[in-house]
Enzyme design. Structure first.
Site, short mmCIF file in Angstrom:
data_model
loop_
_atom_site.label_atom_id
_atom_site.label_comp_id
_atom_site.label_asym_id
_atom_site.label_seq_id
_atom_site.Cartn_x
_atom_site.Cartn_y
_atom_site.Cartn_z
N LYS A 46 0.81 -1.14 0.00
CA LYS A 46 -0.01 0.07 0.03
C LYS A 46 0.89 1.29 -0.03
O LYS A 46 1.66 1.14 1.00
CB LYS A 46 -1.05 -0.05 1.35
CG LYS A 46 -1.64 1.15 1.35
CD LYS A 46 -2.71 1.10 2.31
CE LYS A 46 -3.39 2.32 2.75
NZ LYS A 46 -4.58 2.09 3.78
N LYS A 86 -2.18 -1.61 -3.72
CA LYS A 86 -3.05 -0.30 -3.72
C LYS A 86 -2.21 1.07 -3.75
O LYS A 86 -1.18 0.89 -2.87
CB LYS A 86 -3.80 -0.48 -2.46
CG LYS A 86 -4.64 0.83 -1.97
CD LYS A 86 -5.28 0.72 -0.92
CE LYS A 86 -5.93 1.87 -0.36
NZ LYS A 86 -6.48 1.92 0.83
C1 PBG Z 1 -7.60 3.79 5.44
C2 PBG Z 1 -7.80 3.15 4.11
C3 PBG Z 1 -7.53 4.24 2.87
C4 PBG Z 1 -8.13 3.70 1.92
C5 PBG Z 1 -8.66 2.35 2.39
N1 PBG Z 1 -8.35 2.22 3.72
C6 PBG Z 1 -6.93 5.43 2.87
C7 PBG Z 1 -5.56 5.78 3.39
O1 PBG Z 1 -4.60 5.05 3.74
O2 PBG Z 1 -5.38 6.87 3.82
C8 PBG Z 1 -8.06 4.06 0.53
C9 PBG Z 1 -9.20 3.63 -0.30
C10 PBG Z 1 -9.38 4.59 -1.38
O3 PBG Z 1 -8.93 5.78 -1.80
O4 PBG Z 1 -10.44 4.13 -2.13
N2 PBG Z 1 -6.57 2.93 6.18
#
Ligand code: PBG
Length: 337
Positions: free
Chosen positions: A206, A260
């Site tokens: 991520k 992601k």
């Molecule tokens: C938070 C989380 C995020 C997303 C999923 N879980 C955002 C972040 O890490 O700030 C992003 C999902 C998206 O942008 O569609 N843990």
């Protein structure tokens, strides 16, 4: 080697690549990848109240739904053949604290939504994020001490959060926090509480991405976030590091891994699937969804077509499944042919 010889022997005019493209039926015969509703996981946002459906301005077509409306929405997804949903809570500002204690409340919004969905649709998979950002007054995924997001202390809270969500009926714990060691810790905690069949889909690779902007609006964490998430989420400059993250998560017991964001990281999806051959998912994140919607609203892109082309790109890169806000739209398009 074999392939190079084939190409030499098959030079034009014997070989005409366009023959197979000439008619729809041959194009279908030689298609290397397919897109089906089984490929989708639908993320949805829940909010307190009754009969509430609040549009998220930066995500046209996405609404935050109150718990009483969620089961019906999930029912529609199920009818279309979508196997699983991911539930994200919009947490009221007054419930956010530095220790993120609302994450451990068995009656918090996400737990209520999970119970409602599983009661109405026991046969659809329900996923929940394991991370503290919806509940943390700092907006971070972990506990903040001084100005640092601390790792080991956060793990203890994440473990409890995963168990509370499993007790509510969550089928897939999805740690999205990027703390070190969280998959092993959560696996141990779930097993210890009798949830050895609750799956873990790790947000393994991520990245610290600006494509999450609209999501932070949707869950109301944008205002709370102090600083950025670069001390725990990955640097977009790195790709070998993603493989190390995935290897660690598999070792620690992840059943499925995730990359992601999606579209700007297809190279990572491809490397992960090629290297490990494990169930590999990709998150087509909020900013990617917003881009297509915004361009379509201007009349600059044909939304349905760019959507399906993007989703196919994930399959081609090697993804086994896609988390996408467009899951229901895409499943309807597949059904209508
Ligand atoms: C938070 C989380 C995020 C997303 C999923 N879980 C955002 C972040 O890490 O700030 C992003 C999902 C998206 O942008 O569609 N843990």
């Amino acid at each position: 080697m074999e392939r190079i010889n084939l190409i030499r022997r098959g030079a034009f005019p014997q070989t005409r690549m366009r023959r197979n493209r000439r008619d729809a039926w041959t194009r279908r015969m030689v298609a290397e990848h397919t897109l089906v509703a089984d490929d989708f996981i639908w993320p949805l946002f829940v909010v307190d109240g009754a009969d509430e459906s609040q549009p998220v301005p930066s995500m046209p077509g996405v609404d935050r739904l109150s718990v009483d409306l969620v089961a019906d929405a999930v029912g529609e997804a199920k009818e279309l053949g979508i196997p699983a949903v991911a539930v994200f809570p919009f947490t009221d500002e007054s419930l956010k604290t530095p220790d993120a204690r609302e994450a451990l409340n068995p009656d918090n919004l996400v737990c209520k939504a999970v119970r409602a969905v599983k009661a109405a649709h026991p046969d659809i998979g329900v996923m929940c994020d394991v991370a503290l950002d919806p509940y943390n007054s700092d907006g971070h995924d972990g506990l903040v001490r001084g100005d640092y997001v601390v790792n080991d202390e956060t793990l203890e809270v994440l473990c409890k959060q995963a168990v509370v969500q499993a007790e509510a009926g969550c089928d897939v714990a999805a740690p999205s926090d990027m703390m070190d060691g969280r998959v092993a810790a959560i696996r141990r905690a779930l097993d210890g509480a009798g949830f050895e069949d609750v799956r873990i889909m790790a947000y393994s690779a991520k990245y610290a991405s600006a494509f999450y902007g609209p999501f932070r609006d949707a869950v109301g964490s944008a205002g709370a976030l102090k600083g950025d998430k670069k001390t725990y989420q990955m640097d977009p400059a790195n790709s070998d590091e993603a493989l190390r993250e995935v290897a660690l998560d598999i070792d620690e017991g992840a059943d499925m891994v995730m990359v992601k964001p999606g579209l700007p990281y297809l190279d990572i999806v491809h490397r992960v699937k090629e290297s490990f051959g494990v169930p590999t998912f990709v998150y087509n994140v909020s900013g990617e969804y917003a881009m297509l919607k915004a361009a379509a609203a201007q009349g600059w892109l044909d939304y349905d077509r760019v959507l399906m082309e993007s989703l196919m790109a994930f399959k081609r890169a090697g993804a086994d499944g896609i988390l996408t806000y467009a899951a229901v739209e895409a499943a309807k398009l597949l059904k209508s042919g």
